[in-house]
Scaffold this motif. Structure first.
Motif, PDB file in Angstrom:
ATOM      1  N   ARG A 119       3.892   1.665  -0.980  1.00  0.00           N
ATOM      2  CA  ARG A 119       4.637   1.630  -2.120  1.00  0.00           C
ATOM      3  C   ARG A 119       3.867   2.227  -3.266  1.00  0.00           C
ATOM      4  N   GLY A 120       2.679   1.726  -3.307  1.00  0.00           N
ATOM      5  CA  GLY A 120       1.944   2.035  -4.461  1.00  0.00           C
ATOM      6  C   GLY A 120       1.404   3.639  -4.313  1.00  0.00           C
ATOM      7  N   GLU A 121       1.067   3.825  -3.118  1.00  0.00           N
ATOM      8  CA  GLU A 121       0.533   5.473  -2.956  1.00  0.00           C
ATOM      9  C   GLU A 121       1.775   6.155  -3.288  1.00  0.00           C
ATOM     10  N   ILE A 140       0.604  -1.162   0.039  1.00  0.00           N
ATOM     11  CA  ILE A 140      -0.097   0.053   0.038  1.00  0.00           C
ATOM     12  C   ILE A 140       0.820   1.302   0.070  1.00  0.00           C
ATOM     13  N   GLU A 143       4.709   5.783  -5.328  1.00  0.00           N
ATOM     14  CA  GLU A 143       5.149   5.616  -6.664  1.00  0.00           C
ATOM     15  C   GLU A 143       4.196   6.354  -7.375  1.00  0.00           C
ATOM     16  N   LEU A 144       2.752   6.121  -6.937  1.00  0.00           N
ATOM     17  CA  LEU A 144       1.850   7.074  -7.910  1.00  0.00           C
ATOM     18  C   LEU A 144       2.052   8.624  -7.714  1.00  0.00           C
ATOM     19  N   THR A 167       4.532  10.073  -9.936  1.00  0.00           N
ATOM     20  CA  THR A 167       4.598  10.265 -11.287  1.00  0.00           C
ATOM     21  C   THR A 167       4.277  11.467 -11.959  1.00  0.00           C
ATOM     22  N   GLU A 168       3.652  12.362 -11.014  1.00  0.00           N
ATOM     23  CA  GLU A 168       3.761  13.802 -11.477  1.00  0.00           C
ATOM     24  C   GLU A 168       3.611  14.784 -10.430  1.00  0.00           C
ATOM     25  N   ARG A 172      -1.909  13.531   1.897  1.00  0.00           N
ATOM     26  CA  ARG A 172      -2.712  12.390   2.247  1.00  0.00           C
ATOM     27  C   ARG A 172      -1.829  11.014   1.958  1.00  0.00           C
ATOM     28  N   GLU A 191      -0.028   5.685   8.446  1.00  0.00           N
ATOM     29  CA  GLU A 191      -1.018   4.745   8.946  1.00  0.00           C
ATOM     30  C   GLU A 191      -0.556   3.215   8.922  1.00  0.00           C
ATOM     31  N   GLU A 192      -0.075   3.111   7.586  1.00  0.00           N
ATOM     32  CA  GLU A 192       0.334   1.849   7.332  1.00  0.00           C
ATOM     33  C   GLU A 192       1.470   1.353   8.103  1.00  0.00           C
TER      34      GLU A 192
END
Lengths: 489, 120
Positions: free
Chosen positions: A286-288, A284, A290-291, A294-295, A304, A311-312
């Motif tokens: 990492r996903g957030e 989770i 990396e996203l 991206t820009e 956020r 939290e994680e």
């Protein structure tokens, strides 16, 4: 051959015992045979002496009495009427009678009451006489039997006093060769020794075979044990064709491997569960992140993402902490410090703290405990954790306006504590898994704050460490009830 | 033509971030939190690719996989999990592709695009 081996020791032991038995037996047998042989020899000796005495008596009497039957027989030889011839006939008679006694190898010594020799056998040479005087006591009183053994003579001799009425007493001494008896005894001894040695040899040899056969299962167990590793728990030792006592060993051994296999699987599963649980929060984060990279994003969006990350991370930390506690609970129960805890006081305290939690959701907490002291052996720190896990769950899964109940009762020697709620309840199919590690009954439901599924697992471990039991009852939609029992102190 | 991706995962935050990722890439995204939900979704909607978590707590994802293959043979399925790829392949051996959730999202995007590009 190892000197400390069972095979060697058992061989030595059995051989020694057998040796002792055989020696004792042989000694008894030998003594018995010797006794019999001597007894028979002595009896023959006695008879010989008595016969000689008898013949002498007749001869002496004959010399005195005219009407002796033998004399009457003489009448047939009337034509001779020669004293010399007469004497010859008498001597012949006497000689033939003596010959019947088979005194060929015997030594005969006949003495008068004064101990002087009056008649001797042809072989009674001076050395023999000397030996007789030395070894065979002259006695008028009773029979004496002695052995005479030296380098030249081996005899069994008897001293037999004879007294007939009308006759002066005399003593008959007879010595008969002991060689036959001694030879027989020698042969017996030789035979016994050979038999003993052979038997011991064979037994020792056979014993080794038997020992090996008995020990084969043990070697089998050892070989199997060598080959067992975490890669292969499937080997078992065969229980067929095995002696009773070994069956027990093999059975226990196989059971032990089974338990090890189960433990190992359990740990493997647990480890893989752990990996799973830890990786998800990381995925989770990492996903957030990396996203987000991206820009260019707005500040709020970055905040956020960072928030989610934190939290994680908290979730990860909590999981790791709980896992460590579980590991300690399962394997090192000495982290507990037991003392006498009064549950009525304890639960009153718990009640106060729970109200703070529950008030936030407008949930009522009811306390139902009897008066008086109710004590158990407990570690207060862990006991608090146990009840808090349950209260937390109750608060989490109960809606506003609901009721949480804490109650206490005593049934016989058991203390019963309950935490109940009027929450969403647990589906019947989940009831059995609810204490499993990482199990979350309401994982899909977003309305509930996420947990890591370890709370009830920890609760169960704590209860077990307190020698108690925990069970759950639940009606979906109505509520749940957790029941704990502890031994009363 | 806009492709539709169905994300099946019981972890809400995962669904959320993957959804953002794919939306950004121009896909239409549907979400299911459970196998039951996914089944229903598949009946009602046409889907080009399914991103399927096979480690869901409640229902074994492999069961759902078999179901998808039985009824939606055309759909591409990328199996996702926190387990290593070799282990995933052992559980489901004929999926279109496999994704380890701990890997970078660029890998996920590439795999999804490759799976769908095969058709174009």
């Amino acid at each position: 051959m190892k000197f400390t081996s069972i095979r060697f020791k058992s061989r030595v032991l059995y051989t020694s015992i057998l040796c002792v038995i055989l020696v004792i037996f042989s000694t008894v047998l030998f003594s018995f045979v010797r006794h019999i042989l001597y007894r028979d020899l002595d009896e023959r000796l006695r008879i010989k002496a008595k016969e000689i005495a008898g013949i002498l008596k007749v001869y002496t009497e004959f010399k005195k009495i005219e009407n002796h039957p033998v004399l009457r027989m003489e009448k047939f030889f009337d034509e001779f009427n020669d004293e010399a011839q007469e004497r010859m006939v008498i001597d012949d008679l006497w000689r033939s009678q003596v010959q019947m006694l088979d005194l060929k190898n015997d030594y005969v010594n006949i003495l008068n009451p004064q101990g002087q020799t009056i008649i001797i056998s042809g072989n009674f040479t001076p050395p023999a006489a000397a030996l007789f005087r030395q070894k065979v006591p002259f006695s008028l009183k009773g029979e004496i039997i002695e052995s005479i053994v030296d380098e030249n003579y081996k005899l069994r001799a008897i001293n037999l006093p004879v007294s007939y009425t009308d006759l002066r007493p005399f003593v008959v001494q007879v010595g008969t060769p002991l060689e036959p008896v001694l030879d027989k005894l020698d042969q017996l001894l030789f035979f016994l020794i050979i038999v003993i040695l052979l038997t011991l040899g064979v037994t020792s040899f056979l014993g080794s075979f038997f020992a090996r056969r008995i020990l084969d299962p043990v070697m089998e167990v050892a070989r199997t044990a060598e080959n067992i590793s975490h890669k292969d728990f499937h080997k078992r030792v065969s229980e067929t064709q095995v002696d009773e006592e070994m069956k027990y060993l093999i059975h226990s051994f196989n059971n032990m491997i089974e338990r090890l296999e189960k433990s190992f699987l359990h740990i493997s599963e647990f480890s893989s569960h752990v990996a799973h649980e830890l990786k998800t929060p990381l995925a989770i984060i990492r996903g957030e992140m990396e996203l987000a990279l991206t820009e260019t994003r707005e500040a709020g969006e970055y905040q956020r993402v960072i928030q989610v990350g934190l939290e994680e991370i908290d979730r990860l930390i909590k999981i790791i902490r709980d896992l460590l506690l579980l590991a300690k609970l399962d394997y090192k129960p000495d982290i507990f410090n037991f003392e006498k805890v009064d549950l009525t006081v304890f639960l009153k305290n718990l009640h106060e703290h729970s109200k703070i939690l529950a008030d936030a959701k407008n949930i009522n907490v009811e306390l139902n405990i009897p008066a008086g002291e109710i004590c158990i052996d407990a570690d207060p720190v862990h006991l608090r954790r146990l009840f808090f896990n349950l209260i937390n769950n109750a608060v989490k899964f109960t809606g506003a306006g609901g009721v949480i109940g804490i109650s206490l009762s005593v049934v016989g020697e058991t203390v019963r504590a309950e935490v109940s709620d009027t929450g969403v309840g647990i589906e019947a199919e989940h009831l059995g898994k609810i204490f499993d590690k990482f199990f979350r009954a309401h994982k899909d439901d977003a309305s509930f704050e996420p947990g890591n599924g370890l709370g009830l697992s920890i609760a169960q471990s704590i209860v077990k460490a307190h020698r108690g039991n925990i069970a759950v009852e639940s009606i979906p939609g109505k509520g749940s009830r957790f029941i704990m029992t502890f031994p009363l102190v | 033509m806009t492709r539709t991706i169905l994300i099946v995962d019981d972890e809400e935050k995962i669904r959320k971030v993957y959804s953002s990722i794919f939306s950004r890439e121009g896909f239409r995204v549907l979400q299911s939190a459970s196998a039951a939900d996914a089944k229903e979704m598949l009946v009602r909607q046409d889907v080009d690719l399914i991103l399927l978590d096979i480690n869901m707590a409640q229902v074994d994802g492999t069961v759902l996989y078999d179901l998808i293959r039985a009824f939606h043979r055309e759909a591409k399925v990328i199996v996702s999990s926190v387990y290593p790829l070799e282990d995933q392949k052992q559980l489901v051996n004929a999926a279109t592709d496999y994704y380890d959730k701990a890997e970078s999202i660029t890998i996920l995007i590439r795999k999804v695009k490759e799976a769908l590009c095969e058709e174009l």
